[in-house]
Motif scaffolding. Sequence first.
Motif, mmCIF file in Angstrom:
data_model
loop_
_atom_site.group_PDB
_atom_site.id
_atom_site.type_symbol
_atom_site.label_atom_id
_atom_site.label_comp_id
_atom_site.label_asym_id
_atom_site.label_seq_id
_atom_site.Cartn_x
_atom_site.Cartn_y
_atom_site.Cartn_z
ATOM 1 N N PHE A 86 -147.478 -57.720 19.549
ATOM 2 C CA PHE A 86 -148.487 -57.460 18.667
ATOM 3 C C PHE A 86 -147.845 -58.184 17.296
ATOM 4 O O PHE A 86 -146.820 -58.162 16.784
ATOM 5 C CB PHE A 86 -148.758 -56.289 18.236
ATOM 6 N N PRO A 87 -148.628 -59.253 16.447
ATOM 7 C CA PRO A 87 -148.042 -59.958 15.744
ATOM 8 C C PRO A 87 -147.825 -58.846 14.372
ATOM 9 O O PRO A 87 -148.324 -58.030 14.184
ATOM 10 C CB PRO A 87 -149.425 -60.870 15.058
ATOM 11 N N PHE A 88 -146.754 -59.644 13.423
ATOM 12 C CA PHE A 88 -146.505 -59.103 12.158
ATOM 13 C C PHE A 88 -147.166 -59.720 11.226
ATOM 14 O O PHE A 88 -147.166 -61.123 11.360
ATOM 15 C CB PHE A 88 -145.010 -58.813 11.846
ATOM 16 N N MET A 174 -146.337 -48.815 -0.525
ATOM 17 C CA MET A 174 -145.054 -48.874 -1.387
ATOM 18 C C MET A 174 -144.360 -50.224 -1.190
ATOM 19 O O MET A 174 -143.400 -50.275 -2.160
ATOM 20 C CB MET A 174 -144.173 -47.907 -0.333
ATOM 21 N N ASP A 175 -144.942 -51.056 -0.980
ATOM 22 C CA ASP A 175 -144.595 -52.745 -1.168
ATOM 23 C C ASP A 175 -145.333 -53.332 -2.127
ATOM 24 O O ASP A 175 -145.303 -54.486 -2.099
ATOM 25 C CB ASP A 175 -144.580 -53.363 0.220
ATOM 26 N N ASP A 176 -145.954 -52.572 -3.026
ATOM 27 C CA ASP A 176 -146.839 -53.293 -4.216
ATOM 28 C C ASP A 176 -147.975 -53.726 -3.680
ATOM 29 O O ASP A 176 -148.562 -54.693 -4.361
ATOM 30 C CB ASP A 176 -145.941 -54.309 -4.930
ATOM 31 N N LYS A 221 -157.502 -55.749 4.627
ATOM 32 C CA LYS A 221 -157.831 -54.543 4.189
ATOM 33 C C LYS A 221 -157.388 -53.520 5.148
ATOM 34 O O LYS A 221 -158.030 -52.050 4.715
ATOM 35 C CB LYS A 221 -159.380 -54.668 4.206
ATOM 36 N N ASN A 222 -156.624 -53.478 5.877
ATOM 37 C CA ASN A 222 -155.936 -52.421 6.628
ATOM 38 C C ASN A 222 -154.548 -52.006 6.051
ATOM 39 O O ASN A 222 -153.513 -52.759 6.478
ATOM 40 C CB ASN A 222 -155.656 -52.982 8.084
ATOM 41 N N PRO A 223 -154.334 -51.323 4.989
ATOM 42 C CA PRO A 223 -153.216 -51.173 4.267
ATOM 43 C C PRO A 223 -151.774 -50.626 5.028
ATOM 44 O O PRO A 223 -152.313 -49.518 5.774
ATOM 45 C CB PRO A 223 -153.382 -50.516 3.053
ATOM 46 N N LYS A 224 -150.812 -51.114 4.978
ATOM 47 C CA LYS A 224 -149.633 -50.264 5.765
ATOM 48 C C LYS A 224 -148.704 -49.634 4.718
ATOM 49 O O LYS A 224 -148.928 -49.972 3.362
ATOM 50 C CB LYS A 224 -148.887 -51.418 6.213
ATOM 51 N N HIS A 225 -147.764 -49.065 4.925
ATOM 52 C CA HIS A 225 -146.829 -48.341 4.216
ATOM 53 C C HIS A 225 -147.443 -47.437 2.954
ATOM 54 O O HIS A 225 -147.245 -47.720 1.902
ATOM 55 C CB HIS A 225 -146.101 -49.353 3.465
HETATM 56 N N1 LIG Z 1 -148.604 -52.889 2.537
HETATM 57 C C1 LIG Z 1 -149.361 -53.978 3.162
HETATM 58 N N2 LIG Z 1 -150.198 -53.752 3.761
HETATM 59 C C2 LIG Z 1 -150.682 -54.867 4.492
HETATM 60 C C3 LIG Z 1 -150.115 -56.328 4.117
HETATM 61 C C4 LIG Z 1 -149.078 -56.340 3.219
HETATM 62 O O1 LIG Z 1 -148.616 -57.179 3.002
HETATM 63 N N3 LIG Z 1 -148.708 -55.132 2.912
HETATM 64 N N4 LIG Z 1 -150.841 -57.233 4.784
HETATM 65 C C5 LIG Z 1 -152.082 -57.238 5.390
HETATM 66 C C6 LIG Z 1 -152.553 -58.170 6.344
HETATM 67 S S1 LIG Z 1 -152.970 -59.694 5.619
HETATM 68 C C7 LIG Z 1 -152.583 -58.223 7.793
HETATM 69 S S2 LIG Z 1 -153.069 -59.323 8.816
HETATM 70 C C8 LIG Z 1 -152.167 -56.928 8.232
HETATM 71 C C9 LIG Z 1 -150.986 -57.045 9.380
HETATM 72 O O2 LIG Z 1 -150.622 -55.926 10.001
HETATM 73 P P1 LIG Z 1 -149.567 -56.042 11.131
HETATM 74 O O3 LIG Z 1 -148.202 -56.341 10.788
HETATM 75 O O4 LIG Z 1 -149.423 -54.441 11.673
HETATM 76 O O5 LIG Z 1 -150.016 -56.956 12.165
HETATM 77 O O6 LIG Z 1 -151.610 -55.926 7.468
HETATM 78 C C10 LIG Z 1 -152.306 -55.794 6.360
HETATM 79 N N5 LIG Z 1 -151.870 -54.744 5.357
#
Ligand SMILES: Nc1nc2c(c(=O)[nH]1)N[C@H]1C(S)=C(S)[C@@H](COP(=O)(O)O)O[C@H]1N2
Length: 251
Positions: A86-88, A174-176, A221-225
Motif C-alpha cells: 500500500f503506498p505511503f 501531530m505532524d502539523d 482528507k483522511n488525516p493520520k497521526h
Molecule cells: N497527518 C497527515 N495526514 C495525512 C497526510 C499528511 O501529510 N499528514 N497526507 C494525506 C494524503 S495527501 C494522503 S494521499 C494520505 C496517504 O495515506 P497513506 O500514507 O496511508 O497512504 O494521507 C493523508 N493524511
Amino acid sequence: MKKVMGASFEKFRTPEVKRMERRLFLRQGLSLGALALLTGCAITEEEKIQNVLMRMSGWNDDVQGWLFSSNRLAPEFPESRITKPFPFNAYYSEEEVIDVDGGAYKLELGGMIKERKPWTLPELYALPQVSQVTRHICVEGWSAIGKWSGVRFSDFLQRVGADTSAKYVGIQCMDDYSTSIDMATALHPQTQLSFKYADQILPPKYGFPMKLRMPTKLGFKNPKHIAAIFVTNEYPGGYWEDKGYNWFSGS
Ligand SMILES: Nc1nc2c(c(=O)[nH]1)N[C@H]1C(S)=C(S)[C@@H](COP(=O)(O)O)O[C@H]1N2
Ligand SMILES: [Mo]
C-alpha cells in the motif's frame, strides 16, 4: 488574458470551476478572465483572482454538500483486491515520518462535545470495532485498496456526546497537518477512526496511533497521526484546504 490564467491559477480550474466559467459566460457574458479584470485583479494580483476562485469553490462545496447522501456507500472489496504494498503519502518523505509514543498518547477532544476527557490507546482499543476494505484515492493521481479497522466514527461521536447538529468536525494531527469535514460525512457509516491497517496496529507511516478513514473523501482528507478532534460551527479549514484544495473533496 492568457497571462492572467497563469500556472498557479490553472490548478483551480477543476471541471466544476470550468462549469462555473461557462455559466458566468452564458448568463452574464463574462469569462473568468473578464471577471478577474472587473474585480480589479491585475496580472500582479493573482492572490485576488485566487480568492474569487476560492469563493466559487466554496459555492461548489455547498452544492456537493446538498447532493451528498448519507445513504450512499463507497464500494467495498474482497481482501484479494488489496494493493500490495500500500503506498505511503504525506507532505514530507517517508524518512521523516513521526514516531509517536503510544504509551504517553492521549486523544484530545474539544469544542461542542459534552465529555471532553482525553482518551488513552487502551481505552480506545476497548471500543467495539469494525473493518472495511475500501479504495483510497489521492489527488496526486493514484488509488489503492486497503483494509482498515477501528471504531465507527458516528459511534464514537455519540459516545462522547458530540453535538451532531454542529456543522464541522476538525482534526488536528501531530505532524502539523489538519483537515476538517462536514457533520454528514462524520456520521457516514463508513467513516472510521482507524487503529489498524491490514489487521495490525497502524505502522507509523500509515498514521500511528490513529487515522480517520473516509472512503467517501479524497486521500488528503483522511488525516493520520490524529492529536485532537473538535466539533464546531466555525469553518476550520485544513493544511491543503488552506492552500486552495476544494474543501468538500468527495470521491
Ligand atoms: N497527518 C497527515 N495526514 C495525512 C497526510 C499528511 O501529510 N499528514 N497526507 C494525506 C494524503 S495527501 C494522503 S494521499 C494520505 C496517504 O495515506 P497513506 O500514507 O496511508 O497512504 O494521507 C493523508 N493524511
Ligand atoms: Mo493524497
